[in-house]
Design an enzyme around this catalytic site. Structure first.
Site, mmCIF file in Angstrom:
data_model
loop_
_atom_site.group_PDB
_atom_site.id
_atom_site.type_symbol
_atom_site.label_atom_id
_atom_site.label_comp_id
_atom_site.label_asym_id
_atom_site.label_seq_id
_atom_site.Cartn_x
_atom_site.Cartn_y
_atom_site.Cartn_z
ATOM 1 C CD GLU A 167 -3.022 -1.272 2.083
ATOM 2 O OE1 GLU A 167 -3.226 -0.275 2.789
ATOM 3 O OE2 GLU A 167 -3.680 -2.329 2.190
ATOM 4 C CD GLU A 371 -8.709 -8.005 8.944
ATOM 5 O OE1 GLU A 371 -8.925 -7.319 7.945
ATOM 6 O OE2 GLU A 371 -7.606 -8.552 9.187
ATOM 7 C CG HIS A 442 -8.907 -6.249 1.049
ATOM 8 N ND1 HIS A 442 -9.117 -4.925 1.327
ATOM 9 C CD2 HIS A 442 -9.599 -6.510 -0.092
ATOM 10 C CE1 HIS A 442 -9.900 -4.402 0.406
ATOM 11 N NE2 HIS A 442 -10.225 -5.344 -0.459
ATOM 12 C CD GLU A 467 -7.863 0.435 3.192
ATOM 13 O OE1 GLU A 467 -8.886 -0.192 3.480
ATOM 14 O OE2 GLU A 467 -6.718 -0.050 3.272
HETATM 15 C C1 NOJ Z 1 -8.203 -3.277 5.572
HETATM 16 C C2 NOJ Z 1 -8.955 -3.438 4.301
HETATM 17 O O1 NOJ Z 1 -8.240 -2.898 3.228
HETATM 18 C C3 NOJ Z 1 -10.297 -2.758 4.431
HETATM 19 O O2 NOJ Z 1 -11.004 -2.840 3.214
HETATM 20 C C4 NOJ Z 1 -11.065 -3.374 5.553
HETATM 21 O O3 NOJ Z 1 -12.231 -2.605 5.768
HETATM 22 C C5 NOJ Z 1 -10.258 -3.373 6.851
HETATM 23 N N1 NOJ Z 1 -8.953 -3.882 6.646
HETATM 24 C C6 NOJ Z 1 -10.917 -4.225 7.917
HETATM 25 O O4 NOJ Z 1 -10.863 -5.572 7.534
HETATM 26 CA CA CA Z 2 -5.817 -2.406 3.043
#
Ligand code: NOJ
Ligand code: CA
Length: 662
Positions: A167, A371, A442, A467
């Site tokens: 990133e 996640e 991700h 984000e």
């Molecule tokens: C990072 C991810 O890029 C994002 O899309 C997600 O909302 C958060 N982590 C939480 O999982």
């Molecule tokens: Ca991310």
């Protein structure tokens, strides 16, 4: 459709005393690789294009704990093959892809007795090679010597190799100025042509990184974390037959040709999933941006985003506006500490049975979210039960996440792009396929074209995505960022960038925002390829500009054909794409902080048809900072003989929908 047009194998036995040099050229004869052994028996290769040297004699080979496989070889044999096949994509930037190449396999024998094969494939638009061995062995690779000695020093677009989750902002430097960087890199050659250096079919091996040594790029494989001494770091534990990922160098005269190259996909194995009916591209919205701008929370509480009532609202909105699905993050236990996630137990205010029935009744899918907080090991242990639970509730696409700089794999703490991480991500994809689940990964390892083999690996992040424009304390990504990505990160595969912010005031960090006009956000839906494409903003923000939102409602995310109309890296990008199975075309443009005129000749349209264009463009006074929302929407009639001229504002862009007149 699978058509093997012509495949031939010619074997030639070489005498050990013959000159140790072998060449292979592309089908059009213009791109050539020459392999040789030097006086030390060290393998070398050189690449030329149109008779001009691109790479001069460049080292190859591997070092293991016990053997130096970079020298002391003799050539035992070599084989050649010609290949021409056209295959159909399950989803993609185009329906069919041609794989036409010449292959040369050089069979080497090391003084230790070890047999190393180097397989070269030469395409009209680039070259690739991999190391393999017919011998089964247990060995530890401590270094890969693969190098790229450029005849003339080029400029390289890259991000540093330790950029967390990839990133970062990409920068352009003279090759000799770069430090260790991630693969891929995009290269502006000294003669004005382009190159893309990456790997394909990354399997049970660590991701490659690259570092500069004068005007040579050398390989640095991501190490296992438990080894300290750098020159003897364990990189790869080989158990059985060696078969490395392909080392890939795309070489084209222009940027549109570079972007159109499909060598990386061609180097991956054909689809391993027999029935692919259940794999389908989706455009979706999500309970997501609210958490990033902090108007909602992942964890339960007064601002909890993933509640039954809120999800019903999102599902209804998706149904009304033609979206395929809704993502919900924060539906499951564990968000209080980001450590103890439970993937089969919802928070009490999320009624999974009810929501899965309701979603099904209105024909909208739910995108699940797992996640892991980087705890890949515990996720992997429970994969079957987690995917069984999701499939039982009709959830056939899951966004996975690994937020942790170093992930906990079955082998302990490891880099996500090391061999252990690569094994984990593969296990996830293969297990998901058993339950007919698509993955949007991700914090992934960089894509290398595996979705040809496992098309249920549909999209991945691995990018400084939208984000960052919510919470990054550096003000958000500069306008230039999005004009670099189509030529760099997205060359490696689909990107889950999450375009489509429609409301630029940031309630949390007022100095941080999306550096873009509304029209630039529309342009991203065409320029940024992702067959799982999330329009990221809140429903109420979309309703602030329903006229512009219409483009997002209409634009597909799976394509019949794709063309880069014009662009330069870091300045602007204009794509035209034909919706899969339709006669409709979509054109998107984005620019950096400079205003530009986009010129789009419409020669790709059918010459015997008339089309209606709906053009979404920046208003004359628009700019990303002072007037980001100012836009006009125009309708006009065109034919293939016409050219669109569109002004893009600073930080701006445009989008056009082009439908044949019935
Ligand atoms: C990072 C991810 O890029 C994002 O899309 C997600 O909302 C958060 N982590 C939480 O999982
Ligand atoms: Ca991310």
């Amino acid at each position: 459709m699978k058509r093997v047009v012509y495949l031939c194998l010619v074997c030639s036995v070489l005498l050990a005393c013959s000159p140790d040099e072998l060449s292979v050229c592309s089908p059009d004869g213009n791109t050539c690789v020459t392999f040789s052994l030097n006086d030390d028996g060290a393998p070398r290769y050189a690449v030329s294009k149109n008779g001009k040297a691109v790479l001069i004699s460049s080292p190859m080979g591997l070092k293991t704990e016990r053997m130096d496989l970079t020298r002391d070889f003799t050539i035992m044999n070599s084989t050649r093959a010609t290949h021409d096949e056209t295959w159909e994509t399950v989803w993609g930037e185009e329906r069919t892809i041609r794989d036409q190449h010449e292959e040369l396999t050089v069979m080497l024998r090391h003084t230790s007795g070890y047999k190393l094969h180097i397989v070269f494939r030469v395409f009209d638009d680039g070259i690739a090679f991999r190391y393999s061995s017919p011998d089964r062995s247990e060995m530890t690779i401590v270094d890969e010597a693969t190098s790229y000695c450029f005849a003339e020093e080029p400029h390289v677009w890259s991000i540093p190799w330790r950029t967390e989750y990839y990133e970062g902002l990409w920068t352009k430097q003279l090759l000799s100025q770069i430090d260790t960087v991630c693969s891929p890199v995009t290269i502006e050659m000294a003669d004005g042509s382009y190159a893309f250096l990456h790997e394909a079919a990354l399997t049970d091996y660590p991701a490659q990184n690259l570092f500069a040594d004068g005007s040579t790029l050398r390989t640095y494989l991501t190490p296992w974390k438990d080894e300290e001494a750098k020159d003897m770091e364990a990189k790869v534990y080989v158990r059985g037959r060696l078969n490395t990922p392909w080392r890939l160098l795309v070489l084209t005269p222009t940027l549109p040709d570079l972007v159109a190259s499909r060598i990386m996909l061609n180097l991956n194995e054909p689809c391993a999933i027999e029935d692919t009916e259940w794999i389908r591209p989706m455009k979706f919205i999500g309970i997501w941006w609210g958490m990033h701008i902090k108007t909602m929370t992942w964890e339960a509480g007064p601002k909890h985003g993933a509640t039954t009532a809120n999800m019903e609202r999102y599902l209804r909105f998706a149904n009304k506006h033609g979206f395929d699905a809704v993502l919900a993050e924060g539906w499951n236990l564990g968000w209080e500490d980001w450590k103890s996630f439970d993937f089969t137990t919802p928070y009490p205010d999320w009624d999974m049975d009810h929501l899965s029935r309701f979603a099904d009744s209105i024909g909208v899918a739910i995108v699940g979210h797992n996640e892991t907080g980087g705890n890949a090991a515990s996720y992997e242990q429970d994969l079957d039960s987690i995917y069984r639970y999701h499939a039982k509730h009709g959830i056939h696409v899951i966004k996975t996440g690994y937020v942790a700089p170093i992930i906990r794999t079955m082998d302990g703490l490891q880099w996500n792009k090391g061999q252990s991480g690569v094994r984990h991500y593969r296990k996830v994809i293969e297990t998901a396929a058993k339950y007919h689940i698509m993955i949007d990964n991700h914090e992934p390892v960089m894509p290398t074209g595996l979705s040809r083999t496992y098309p249920n690996l549909v999209s991945q992040e691995g990018v400084r995505g939208q984000e960052w424009n919510a919470w990054s304390t550096d003000g958000g990504s500069p306008c230039e960022h999005v004009t670099v990505l189509p030529y760099t990160r997205i060359m490696a595969g689909p990107v889950d960038y999450t375009p489509g912010v429609f409301h630029f005031e940031n309630p949390i960090i007022p100095t941080t925002r999306v550096h873009s006009t509304l029209m630039n956000q529309l342009g991203l839906f065409v320029c940024f390829y992702s067959p799982l494409q999330m329009a990221c903003d809140l429903p109420e923000h979309y309703m602030e500009h329903p006229d512009a939102f219409r483009f997002i409602e209409h634009v597909p995310c799976d394509w019949e054909r794709s063309i880069l109309v014009d662009g330069t890296i870091g300045d602007f990008c204009i794509f035209a794409r034909q919706g899969r199975g339709t006669d409709d075309w979509y054109v998107g443009g984005i620019t950096d902080d400079e205003a530009r005129e986009a010129v789009v000749p419409l020669g790709m349209l059918d010459s015997d048809k008339t089309y209606r264009v709906t053009l979404y463009e920046d208003a004359p006074n628009a700019d990303w900072f002072a007037h980001p929302y100012a836009h006009n929407i125009k309708e006009m009639t065109v034919t293939a003989a016409d050219t669109l001229h569109v002004r893009m504002a600073p930080g701006g862009g445009f989008a056009a929908e082009i439908n044949p007149v019935q």
